[in-house]
Motif scaffolding. Structure first.
Motif, PDB file in Angstrom:
ATOM      1  N   SER A   1      35.103  47.955   8.980  1.00  0.00           N
ATOM      2  CA  SER A   1      34.468  48.061   7.024  1.00  0.00           C
ATOM      3  C   SER A   1      33.885  49.682   6.786  1.00  0.00           C
ATOM      4  O   SER A   1      34.110  49.520   5.681  1.00  0.00           O
ATOM      5  N   GLN A   2      33.594  50.312   7.671  1.00  0.00           N
ATOM      6  CA  GLN A   2      33.494  52.003   7.529  1.00  0.00           C
ATOM      7  C   GLN A   2      34.966  52.343   6.853  1.00  0.00           C
ATOM      8  O   GLN A   2      34.923  52.919   5.869  1.00  0.00           O
ATOM      9  N   ASN A   3      36.006  52.107   7.488  1.00  0.00           N
ATOM     10  CA  ASN A   3      37.447  52.560   7.157  1.00  0.00           C
ATOM     11  C   ASN A   3      37.872  51.878   5.556  1.00  0.00           C
ATOM     12  O   ASN A   3      38.153  52.369   5.141  1.00  0.00           O
ATOM     13  N   LEU A   4      38.005  50.691   5.920  1.00  0.00           N
ATOM     14  CA  LEU A   4      38.267  50.351   4.511  1.00  0.00           C
ATOM     15  C   LEU A   4      37.286  50.669   3.666  1.00  0.00           C
ATOM     16  O   LEU A   4      37.858  51.038   2.058  1.00  0.00           O
ATOM     17  N   SER A   5      36.440  50.996   3.450  1.00  0.00           N
ATOM     18  CA  SER A   5      35.399  51.251   2.027  1.00  0.00           C
ATOM     19  C   SER A   5      35.423  52.579   2.037  1.00  0.00           C
ATOM     20  O   SER A   5      35.699  53.502   0.420  1.00  0.00           O
ATOM     21  N   ALA A   6      35.959  53.587   2.524  1.00  0.00           N
ATOM     22  CA  ALA A   6      36.862  55.156   2.843  1.00  0.00           C
ATOM     23  C   ALA A   6      37.939  55.246   2.059  1.00  0.00           C
ATOM     24  O   ALA A   6      38.190  55.757   1.704  1.00  0.00           O
ATOM     25  N   LEU A   7      38.896  54.433   2.504  1.00  0.00           N
ATOM     26  CA  LEU A   7      39.568  53.950   1.676  1.00  0.00           C
ATOM     27  C   LEU A   7      40.197  53.256   0.216  1.00  0.00           C
ATOM     28  O   LEU A   7      40.853  54.140  -0.346  1.00  0.00           O
ATOM     29  N   LEU A   8      39.048  52.203   0.149  1.00  0.00           N
ATOM     30  CA  LEU A   8      38.691  51.516  -1.234  1.00  0.00           C
ATOM     31  C   LEU A   8      38.046  52.670  -1.924  1.00  0.00           C
ATOM     32  O   LEU A   8      38.936  53.258  -2.857  1.00  0.00           O
TER      33      LEU A   8
ATOM     34  N   ALA B   1      45.790  61.205  -0.564  1.00  0.00           N
ATOM     35  CA  ALA B   1      47.243  60.244  -0.002  1.00  0.00           C
ATOM     36  C   ALA B   1      47.099  59.895   1.652  1.00  0.00           C
ATOM     37  O   ALA B   1      46.932  59.188   2.321  1.00  0.00           O
ATOM     38  N   ALA B   2      46.649  61.517   2.381  1.00  0.00           N
ATOM     39  CA  ALA B   2      46.258  61.575   3.555  1.00  0.00           C
ATOM     40  C   ALA B   2      45.433  60.788   4.624  1.00  0.00           C
ATOM     41  O   ALA B   2      44.890  60.422   4.729  1.00  0.00           O
ATOM     42  N   ALA B   3      44.405  60.853   3.072  1.00  0.00           N
ATOM     43  CA  ALA B   3      42.881  60.244   3.666  1.00  0.00           C
ATOM     44  C   ALA B   3      43.178  58.799   3.602  1.00  0.00           C
ATOM     45  O   ALA B   3      42.497  58.072   4.297  1.00  0.00           O
ATOM     46  N   CYS B   4      44.376  57.900   3.051  1.00  0.00           N
ATOM     47  CA  CYS B   4      44.018  56.503   2.710  1.00  0.00           C
ATOM     48  C   CYS B   4      44.625  56.537   3.812  1.00  0.00           C
ATOM     49  O   CYS B   4      44.618  55.093   4.532  1.00  0.00           O
ATOM     50  N   VAL B   5      45.537  57.198   4.676  1.00  0.00           N
ATOM     51  CA  VAL B   5      46.726  57.066   5.515  1.00  0.00           C
ATOM     52  C   VAL B   5      45.547  57.079   6.615  1.00  0.00           C
ATOM     53  O   VAL B   5      45.449  55.800   7.736  1.00  0.00           O
ATOM     54  N   ALA B   6      44.847  57.293   6.662  1.00  0.00           N
ATOM     55  CA  ALA B   6      44.103  58.411   7.958  1.00  0.00           C
ATOM     56  C   ALA B   6      42.860  57.133   7.814  1.00  0.00           C
ATOM     57  O   ALA B   6      42.582  56.363   9.636  1.00  0.00           O
ATOM     58  N   ALA B   7      42.558  56.588   6.249  1.00  0.00           N
ATOM     59  CA  ALA B   7      41.467  55.264   6.561  1.00  0.00           C
ATOM     60  C   ALA B   7      41.948  53.924   6.433  1.00  0.00           C
ATOM     61  O   ALA B   7      41.213  52.771   7.337  1.00  0.00           O
ATOM     62  N   ALA B   8      43.644  53.794   6.387  1.00  0.00           N
ATOM     63  CA  ALA B   8      43.881  52.607   6.477  1.00  0.00           C
ATOM     64  C   ALA B   8      44.770  52.696   8.162  1.00  0.00           C
ATOM     65  O   ALA B   8      44.475  51.520   8.722  1.00  0.00           O
ATOM     66  N   VAL B   9      45.188  53.283   9.230  1.00  0.00           N
ATOM     67  CA  VAL B   9      44.980  53.519  10.736  1.00  0.00           C
ATOM     68  C   VAL B   9      43.773  52.973  11.290  1.00  0.00           C
ATOM     69  O   VAL B   9      44.266  52.013  11.618  1.00  0.00           O
ATOM     70  N   ALA B  10      42.510  53.877  10.687  1.00  0.00           N
ATOM     71  CA  ALA B  10      41.182  53.227  11.849  1.00  0.00           C
ATOM     72  C   ALA B  10      41.058  51.642  11.682  1.00  0.00           C
ATOM     73  O   ALA B  10      40.886  51.698  12.155  1.00  0.00           O
ATOM     74  N   ALA B  11      41.168  51.243  10.456  1.00  0.00           N
ATOM     75  CA  ALA B  11      40.847  50.568  10.398  1.00  0.00           C
ATOM     76  C   ALA B  11      41.984  49.070  11.072  1.00  0.00           C
ATOM     77  O   ALA B  11      41.327  48.028  11.952  1.00  0.00           O
TER      78      ALA B  11
ATOM     79  N   ALA C   1      39.162  56.319  -1.737  1.00  0.00           N
ATOM     80  CA  ALA C   1      40.604  57.046  -1.900  1.00  0.00           C
ATOM     81  C   ALA C   1      41.400  56.235  -2.828  1.00  0.00           C
ATOM     82  O   ALA C   1      41.992  57.785  -3.528  1.00  0.00           O
ATOM     83  N   LEU C   2      42.029  55.300  -2.961  1.00  0.00           N
ATOM     84  CA  LEU C   2      42.624  54.689  -3.651  1.00  0.00           C
ATOM     85  C   LEU C   2      42.013  54.704  -5.648  1.00  0.00           C
ATOM     86  O   LEU C   2      42.634  54.903  -5.839  1.00  0.00           O
ATOM     87  N   THR C   3      39.966  54.692  -5.071  1.00  0.00           N
ATOM     88  CA  THR C   3      40.169  54.496  -6.204  1.00  0.00           C
ATOM     89  C   THR C   3      40.662  56.180  -7.198  1.00  0.00           C
ATOM     90  O   THR C   3      40.335  56.478  -7.743  1.00  0.00           O
ATOM     91  N   GLY C   4      39.943  57.127  -6.292  1.00  0.00           N
ATOM     92  CA  GLY C   4      40.575  58.648  -6.418  1.00  0.00           C
ATOM     93  C   GLY C   4      41.993  59.017  -7.055  1.00  0.00           C
ATOM     94  O   GLY C   4      41.954  59.366  -7.381  1.00  0.00           O
ATOM     95  N   LEU C   5      42.782  58.446  -6.182  1.00  0.00           N
ATOM     96  CA  LEU C   5      43.735  58.821  -6.715  1.00  0.00           C
ATOM     97  C   LEU C   5      44.653  58.071  -7.881  1.00  0.00           C
ATOM     98  O   LEU C   5      45.128  57.971  -8.827  1.00  0.00           O
ATOM     99  N   LEU C   6      43.489  56.235  -8.148  1.00  0.00           N
ATOM    100  CA  LEU C   6      44.133  55.936  -9.191  1.00  0.00           C
ATOM    101  C   LEU C   6      43.639  56.642 -10.982  1.00  0.00           C
ATOM    102  O   LEU C   6      44.405  57.114 -11.831  1.00  0.00           O
ATOM    103  N   LEU C   7      42.292  56.982 -10.403  1.00  0.00           N
ATOM    104  CA  LEU C   7      41.838  58.277 -11.824  1.00  0.00           C
ATOM    105  C   LEU C   7      42.736  59.168 -11.795  1.00  0.00           C
ATOM    106  O   LEU C   7      42.729  59.749 -12.906  1.00  0.00           O
ATOM    107  N   THR C   8      42.748  59.592 -11.008  1.00  0.00           N
ATOM    108  CA  THR C   8      43.547  61.421 -10.785  1.00  0.00           C
ATOM    109  C   THR C   8      45.225  60.816 -11.972  1.00  0.00           C
ATOM    110  O   THR C   8      45.505  61.550 -12.115  1.00  0.00           O
TER     111      THR C   8
END
Length: 446
Positions: A177-184, A296-306, A186-193
């Motif tokens: 749950s913690q890593n999915l929230s981090a992934l979400l 993108a790196a943060a997304c990968v880290a969070a996805a792997v952890a989840a 980071a993805l929100t940040g990617l989308l906004l940028t």
């Protein structure tokens, strides 16, 4: 207990409804686990969104001359959110051990929403001067206070729902749950940028994740409304102590557990905050890559952890928490320095993403058994307070300020590899805690 007794009676009578009753119990437990972990994830989304927009927030609220100076200010403010964690862990933990886990978790959700509201509506330094960074600091302190109480209450409740053979797996779900929230986040940040221009992102777009976090507070309260209060299942004295009595009991009777828990937390938290939350800033400011590359790196880290967190939990249930923690700590110590050397020699996505995936994999097999061992150290009447204190002190000093320490080490040494030195030092010290801890994998929690 009621379900198992009813099932036994029906089976003795020759009836067949044993399986539906068992199924009903499993469904009820699954709903409870989902409510606990989802609520925890909602709070982490609010808190971690700050790290992904640290560069923009630093520019708007903490003007300074030079990249390193501004980076130090931003990372220090990220760390300030952790200063209040031990206080929140102590006070909200004692509240959870006295009034119940549900009451404490509801309060933490409300406080997190308040902190998000302050960030959403905070004017910038250009608009109101020094009052602007003061507002951001106050919001981070409130959120840190809330999260200090959340992690102990929710993890303890989760462990109390699990049986003796599944606590590691349940702890892995908390990490999911913690890593999915981090992934979400980071993805929100990617989308906004991707969809906003730089002026739009800096003027209002960066506030969107915090607005989402503000709306998540009521959702979390709703999700957790029907949870069973496990404090009532404990010894006759559980929940009957005064606030001060709970706190005194922890420090008077569990000194060894406090020391061991803080040392244990050092290794996992330093690795998590360097490999996940510091990477977007490090990639942008130190490796001179784009902000989207860091996210993108943060997304990968969070996805792997989840993905691997439940596996790490299951492995700790099977072979023991200490064996998994110790083995992967040593692997991380061997790998992290050459990993940082590679991404500095080849600052590209082709190098950064697989390196971060590997570091996240190793870190998760350290973090999950660590998270499970903490509540296992303390008896039910003081479990939330004990876990909250050791976790929050460890995270506050060695996790929240990890980006600041790493940046300061780089400034002092002149080496971009300094963040790896910090993780190695914390991991080696964490290994010293293992002889002080009883491995309770497969043993009763109470």
């Amino acid at each position: 207990m009621e379900i198992s007794q009813g099932s036994a009676a029906l089976a003795h009578a020759g009836a067949e409804p044993v399986r539906p009753l068992a199924l009903a119990g499993k469904i009820k437990r699954a709903k409870a686990v989902a409510a606990i972990t989802i609520g925890n994830g909602l709070e982490y989304f609010e808190f971690t969104s700050y790290s992904f927009f640290a560069i923009i927030i630093g520019k708007l609220y903490f003007p300074a001359t030079g990249d390193i100076a501004q980076l130090l200010l931003v990372t220090a403010t990220f760390g300030i959110g952790f200063v209040a964690r031990p206080v929140g862990g102590l006070l909200l933990g004692a509240y959870a051990d006295r009034a119940g886990r549900k009451a404490a978790m509801t309060l933490t959700l409300q406080l997190m929403a308040l902190g998000s509201a302050m960030i959403v509506f905070a004017p910038t330094y250009a608009q109101i001067g020094l009052a602007a960074p003061a507002l951001i600091v106050a919001a981070r302190l409130i959120q840190g206070f809330a999260l200090g109480g959340e992690i102990g209450a929710s993890t303890s409740l989760l462990m109390e729902y699990a049986d003796d053979r599944s606590r590691g797996f349940y702890g892995g779900l908390q990490a999911v749950s913690q890593n999915l929230s981090a992934l979400l986040g980071a993805l929100t940040g990617l989308l906004l940028t991707a969809i906003l221009t730089t002026p739009s992102l800096e003027s209002w777009g960066w506030r969107i994740p915090f607005a989402i976090g503000l709306l998540m507070g009521p959702l979390g309260v709703f999700i957790r409304r029907n949870l069973h209060e496990t404090l009532d299942d404990g010894p006759a004295g559980a929940g009957k102590q005064t606030h001060g009595g709970v706190i005194r009991s922890v420090f008077a009777q569990h000194k060894k557990q406090i020391v061991a828990g803080i040392l244990l937390t050092m290794g996992s938290t330093a690795a998590i905050y360097i490999t996940l939350y510091y990477i977007p800033t490090y990639a942008t400011k130190i490796l001179h890559m784009s902000m989207s590359a860091g996210l993108a790196a943060a997304c990968v880290a969070a996805a792997v952890a989840a993905v691997v967190a439940p596996l790490a939990g299951k492995l700790s249930d099977r072979v023991g928490r200490k064996a998994v923690f110790g083995a992967f700590c040593m692997l991380l110590v061997l790998v992290i320095y050459p990993a940082f050397a590679i991404i500095n020699a080849h600052p590209s996505l082709n190098a950064l993403l697989p390196i971060i995936a590997l570091l996240s994999f190793l870190t998760t097999f350290i973090a999950v058994p660590s998270l499970v061992m903490l509540p296992e150290m303390f008896p039910r009447p003081v479990r939330v307070t004990g876990m909250s204190v050791v976790y929050c002190v460890g995270v506050s000093i060695f996790g929240g300020f990890a980006p600041f320490f790493a940046t300061e080490l780089m400034a002092l040494s002149g080496s971009n590899l300094a963040p790896s030195w910090y993780v190695i030092g914390c991991a080696v010290i964490a290994l010293l805690s293992l002889p002080l801890i009883q491995d309770k994998a497969g043993l009763p929690l109470d």
